[in-house]
Design an enzyme around this catalytic site. Sequence first.
Site, PDB file in Angstrom:
ATOM      1  N   ILE A   7     -10.096   5.809  -5.437  1.00 63.02           N
ATOM      2  CA  ILE A   7     -11.444   5.317  -5.199  1.00 63.02           C
ATOM      3  C   ILE A   7     -12.526   6.387  -5.195  1.00 63.02           C
ATOM      4  O   ILE A   7     -13.707   6.052  -5.087  1.00 63.02           O
ATOM      5  CB  ILE A   7     -11.504   4.556  -3.857  1.00 63.02           C
ATOM      6  CG1 ILE A   7     -11.065   5.460  -2.706  1.00 63.02           C
ATOM      7  CG2 ILE A   7     -10.637   3.302  -3.920  1.00 63.02           C
ATOM      8  CD1 ILE A   7     -11.247   4.831  -1.330  1.00 63.02           C
TER       9      ILE A   7
ATOM     10  N   ASP B 144       0.853  -1.186   0.000  1.00 61.85           N
ATOM     11  CA  ASP B 144       0.000   0.000   0.000  1.00 61.85           C
ATOM     12  C   ASP B 144       0.890   1.237   0.000  1.00 61.85           C
ATOM     13  O   ASP B 144       1.896   1.279   0.719  1.00 61.85           O
ATOM     14  CB  ASP B 144      -0.900   0.005   1.245  1.00 61.85           C
ATOM     15  CG  ASP B 144      -2.155   0.843   1.067  1.00 61.85           C
ATOM     16  OD1 ASP B 144      -2.014   2.052   0.786  1.00 61.85           O
ATOM     17  OD2 ASP B 144      -3.268   0.298   1.209  1.00 61.85           O
TER      18      ASP B 144
ATOM     19  N   ILE C 155     -27.148  16.163   2.423  1.00 61.84           N
ATOM     20  CA  ILE C 155     -27.454  15.227   1.342  1.00 61.84           C
ATOM     21  C   ILE C 155     -27.320  15.959   0.013  1.00 61.84           C
ATOM     22  O   ILE C 155     -27.900  17.033  -0.176  1.00 61.84           O
ATOM     23  CB  ILE C 155     -28.886  14.676   1.475  1.00 61.84           C
ATOM     24  CG1 ILE C 155     -29.010  13.832   2.747  1.00 61.84           C
ATOM     25  CG2 ILE C 155     -29.269  13.847   0.252  1.00 61.84           C
ATOM     26  CD1 ILE C 155     -30.418  13.347   3.014  1.00 61.84           C
TER      27      ILE C 155
ATOM     28  N   ASN D  34     -22.122  -0.662  -2.694  1.00 67.35           N
ATOM     29  CA  ASN D  34     -21.601   0.333  -1.749  1.00 67.35           C
ATOM     30  C   ASN D  34     -21.285  -0.292  -0.394  1.00 67.35           C
ATOM     31  O   ASN D  34     -22.188  -0.656   0.365  1.00 67.35           O
ATOM     32  CB  ASN D  34     -22.612   1.471  -1.581  1.00 67.35           C
ATOM     33  CG  ASN D  34     -22.931   2.117  -2.921  1.00 67.35           C
ATOM     34  OD1 ASN D  34     -23.879   1.731  -3.596  1.00 67.35           O
ATOM     35  ND2 ASN D  34     -22.127   3.087  -3.310  1.00 67.35           N
TER      36      ASN D  34
ATOM     37  N   TYR E 100     -13.430   7.740 -12.855  1.00 72.46           N
ATOM     38  CA  TYR E 100     -13.270   6.605 -11.950  1.00 72.46           C
ATOM     39  C   TYR E 100     -13.939   5.367 -12.520  1.00 72.46           C
ATOM     40  O   TYR E 100     -13.322   4.296 -12.614  1.00 72.46           O
ATOM     41  CB  TYR E 100     -13.855   6.946 -10.577  1.00 72.46           C
ATOM     42  CG  TYR E 100     -13.982   5.764  -9.644  1.00 72.46           C
ATOM     43  CD1 TYR E 100     -12.858   5.097  -9.179  1.00 72.46           C
ATOM     44  CD2 TYR E 100     -15.235   5.316  -9.221  1.00 72.46           C
ATOM     45  CE1 TYR E 100     -12.972   4.013  -8.315  1.00 72.46           C
ATOM     46  CE2 TYR E 100     -15.357   4.238  -8.351  1.00 72.46           C
ATOM     47  CZ  TYR E 100     -14.223   3.585  -7.906  1.00 72.46           C
ATOM     48  OH  TYR E 100     -14.343   2.517  -7.058  1.00 72.46           O
TER      49      TYR E 100
ATOM     50  N   LEU F 280      -0.310   4.130   0.921  1.00 73.85           N
ATOM     51  CA  LEU F 280      -0.914   4.938   1.984  1.00 73.85           C
ATOM     52  C   LEU F 280      -1.521   6.243   1.480  1.00 73.85           C
ATOM     53  O   LEU F 280      -1.734   7.177   2.260  1.00 73.85           O
ATOM     54  CB  LEU F 280       0.106   5.221   3.106  1.00 73.85           C
ATOM     55  CG  LEU F 280       0.677   3.969   3.787  1.00 73.85           C
ATOM     56  CD1 LEU F 280       1.687   4.355   4.853  1.00 73.85           C
ATOM     57  CD2 LEU F 280      -0.439   3.117   4.394  1.00 73.85           C
TER      58      LEU F 280
ATOM     59  N   VAL G 219     -20.851   7.356   2.701  1.00 69.49           N
ATOM     60  CA  VAL G 219     -22.019   8.081   3.194  1.00 69.49           C
ATOM     61  C   VAL G 219     -22.416   7.612   4.589  1.00 69.49           C
ATOM     62  O   VAL G 219     -22.797   8.431   5.447  1.00 69.49           O
ATOM     63  CB  VAL G 219     -23.193   7.967   2.202  1.00 69.49           C
ATOM     64  CG1 VAL G 219     -23.656   6.519   2.036  1.00 69.49           C
ATOM     65  CG2 VAL G 219     -24.359   8.844   2.633  1.00 69.49           C
TER      66      VAL G 219
END
Length: 310
Positions: A81, A31, A204, A174, A145, A33, A188
């Site tokens: 991401i 990773d 929202i 999700n 993405y 990071l 979220v």
Amino acid sequence: MNILVTGGAGFIGRWVVKKLLAEGQRITALDDLSNGRLMNIDEFRDNPDFLFIEGDIKDRDTLKQVFAGGFDLVYHLAASINVQDSIDDPRTTYENDVTGTFNVLEECRRQNIKMLFMSTCMVYERSLDETGITEEHPVKPASPYAASKLAGEALTLSYYYAYGLPTVVVRPFNTYGPFQKSSGEGGVVAIFIQRELAGEELNIYGDGTQTRDLLYVEDCADFVVRAGRDSRANGQLLNAGLGRDVSINGLARMIGGDAGRIRHVAHIHPQSEIPKLLCNYDKARELLDWQPRVSLEEGLQRTREWMIVG
């Protein structure tokens, strides 16, 4: 087995690492990071079967060194991401999610190592009915993405068809749960719970009627691990989700309770919004005997309890 998990210090990656270590596997987590965090893997540091390497999948020399010891299986989760970040800075997302994936595939090809590629439900067009989105559902690259993930999927499956390399593509819906970031774009659920605990308003984007199929992270990790190990998944593309969607308005009410604390704000990138996401995971159930175990209500409670303690 000797297994490499790229992105192993990330949110989902650390849960994949945890599950594999619990099974007695030897794990190397790679990773850079940029999204992952050392706090995510602190509990594994004293495990003799765990090795963490800070490194970038875009660096071919680093990958050659990491792969020098040989692996039986690679779970490729390292990626940019964030949808919004990809719109603001598409080059970084492309280089991480496409070029980085190519580099990992090339190392796997040299040693004939099976690779699982982590994609996303964000590649899909909206769900049109209550039967849910299957793997044959139309895709729509509404953000760089999503486009980069679709390119990574195509590359991964091309190595299966062109070279006979065992590969599999997974599209979790999700995912949420403990260790997910509650800052920035984050998730979220994590953002809503963090703001609810702080006594703040729950913001929202848009009118809140958009729906999401929320998969608890331990169910996601179980799915990912199974798909990587099972040869029946080779050359396949597989969905995983709860099979139940909830509107963002409904989710906010479940978490916040008080409708007076919910505030609708202008969407930063409305063109990337998917109005309805509902997963059909029949293929994973039939092929891998997988199905989610944690309900949305239980998952939200587990996440809230972790955020209070953490």
